[in-house]
Motif scaffolding. Sequence first.
Motif, mmCIF file in Angstrom:
data_model
loop_
_atom_site.group_PDB
_atom_site.id
_atom_site.type_symbol
_atom_site.label_atom_id
_atom_site.label_comp_id
_atom_site.label_asym_id
_atom_site.label_seq_id
_atom_site.Cartn_x
_atom_site.Cartn_y
_atom_site.Cartn_z
ATOM 1 N N VAL A 1 -6.104 8.413 -7.170
ATOM 2 C CA VAL A 1 -5.831 7.060 -6.690
ATOM 3 C C VAL A 1 -6.534 6.881 -5.354
ATOM 4 N N GLU B 1 -7.186 4.253 -2.288
ATOM 5 C CA GLU B 1 -6.953 3.008 -1.557
ATOM 6 C C GLU B 1 -8.132 2.832 -0.603
ATOM 7 N N LYS B 2 -9.077 1.973 -0.959
ATOM 8 C CA LYS B 2 -10.309 1.853 -0.173
ATOM 9 C C LYS B 2 -10.063 1.268 1.212
ATOM 10 N N ARG B 3 -9.050 0.427 1.328
ATOM 11 C CA ARG B 3 -8.710 -0.148 2.639
ATOM 12 C C ARG B 3 -7.245 0.180 2.940
ATOM 13 N N ALA B 4 -6.966 1.475 2.996
ATOM 14 C CA ALA B 4 -5.580 1.922 3.153
ATOM 15 C C ALA B 4 -5.016 1.574 4.515
ATOM 16 N N THR B 5 -5.803 1.750 5.570
ATOM 17 C CA THR B 5 -5.341 1.479 6.932
ATOM 18 C C THR B 5 -6.482 0.896 7.740
ATOM 19 N N ALA C 1 -1.972 -8.561 2.882
ATOM 20 C CA ALA C 1 -3.029 -7.776 3.512
ATOM 21 C C ALA C 1 -3.786 -8.640 4.526
ATOM 22 N N ALA D 1 -10.338 4.614 4.111
ATOM 23 C CA ALA D 1 -9.790 4.896 2.786
ATOM 24 C C ALA D 1 -8.873 6.118 2.824
ATOM 25 N N ARG E 1 0.812 -1.220 0.000
ATOM 26 C CA ARG E 1 0.000 0.000 0.000
ATOM 27 C C ARG E 1 0.846 1.271 0.000
ATOM 28 N N ASN F 1 0.737 5.527 -5.303
ATOM 29 C CA ASN F 1 -0.638 5.213 -4.936
ATOM 30 C C ASN F 1 -1.118 6.084 -3.779
ATOM 31 N N GLY F 2 -0.240 6.891 -3.222
ATOM 32 C CA GLY F 2 -0.598 7.810 -2.148
ATOM 33 C C GLY F 2 0.619 8.624 -1.753
#
Length: 421
Positions: free
Chosen positions: A365, A367-371, A254, A284, A38, A52-53
């Motif tokens: 971009v 990330e729906k499940r970033a953390t 993950a 997200a 991620r 991606n972030g």
Amino acid sequence: MRLAVIGAGWAGLACAVEATRLGHAVTLFEAAPMAGGRARRVDHMHGMALDNGQHILIGAYTATLALMRDVGVDVETALQRLPLSLRFADGGGLQLPAGKPPPLDLLIGIFTARGWTWRDKTSLLSTAVRWRLAGFRCAPGTSVATLCAGLTPRVMQELIEPLCVSALNTPVPQSSGQVFLRVLHDALFSGRGGADLLLPRVDLGALLPDAALAWLARHGATTRIGHRVRAIAPEDDKWRVDDDLFDQAVLACAPWDAARLVRATGLPAASRWCNVTEALRFEAIATVYVRGAAPLAEPMLALRSQPGSAPAQFVFDRGQLGGPAGVLAFVVSANETPRETLERQVLAQAGIQLGQPGLTPIQTVVEKRATFACTPGLARPPAAIAPGLQACGDYTEGPYPATLEGAILNGLAVGRSLATP
């Protein structure tokens, strides 16, 4: 020992490097076509490398910085070091001075904060003293909102909320006060420069994953990038990973993938581990890249975020961080707004708060499940799952939220815990 590390995110890379350093024969599996998990480089768009972030490191990330140096990254070139700054485009906000030891730097930052009244400053000072006298500890069920009940609205909006969302990626009312205090302690009181911002001047692949893979190849490890592990299973006192047999296995993928693989083994002893892992909730993070911008006053600025109209909390000037001129990256944490609406709101926010209307989106971009959601009293799964099977990642038990440092520390700890070959 033959060791399988499943997942080449930052935790898996740290584990693989440490295990290889200790003499184990490591095979590293990664389902994606590139390492990094991620925190990775994404495809080049419009002739430029994007991530991606937009990740931020701080000076207190000692384990991450040491690993980067160990695998050959020139940290001073790859990262731009700046004093902690939560300044806004209008000049308001708090900034710590460079080179001062703690807590002197924090005191100077508080008393020179622009736009703050004496009531704002004294509320923060008295609250910080109270936290320090308590040893930066609180009851596990305390939220950040409860922890900061004595602070003024300006301090909450311009300091606590940006710090909390950047470190925990969880809204203040739902964030763990205990974890937040640990982050504040390590950043603000661990030593000179601990709170410094370290902003990447290279893409995330060049920041660690590329060098780590090259280091592993030079030291005899096997890497299987683009190989999705279908199944794991205990076999006598070993672990079968797809068609290969290993002495031990580490799940560095993950959490939802790790739980899926463990569930399929049918091990009764691992059921509780899966239950805890599957109970985690996720937040997200979106990064909206735009072009056509004039240079910002600083490489990074805080933004005044308002749900429903001004979603971004920070903006980064990629032209000042080794990227192309005129490209900005807006970071939107803990937000589930649809992509098109998010872009429209961010462009309006840029016009109002930065005085830069008419910017053009490049790519967004999400990330729906970033953390994982770092909530009060959160139960996190342990590293140990079953004999010969462990997990590592920023979501496993540990004092930190879902950060690069948390991932690296967990990966190194698992790598060091393996039996001597």
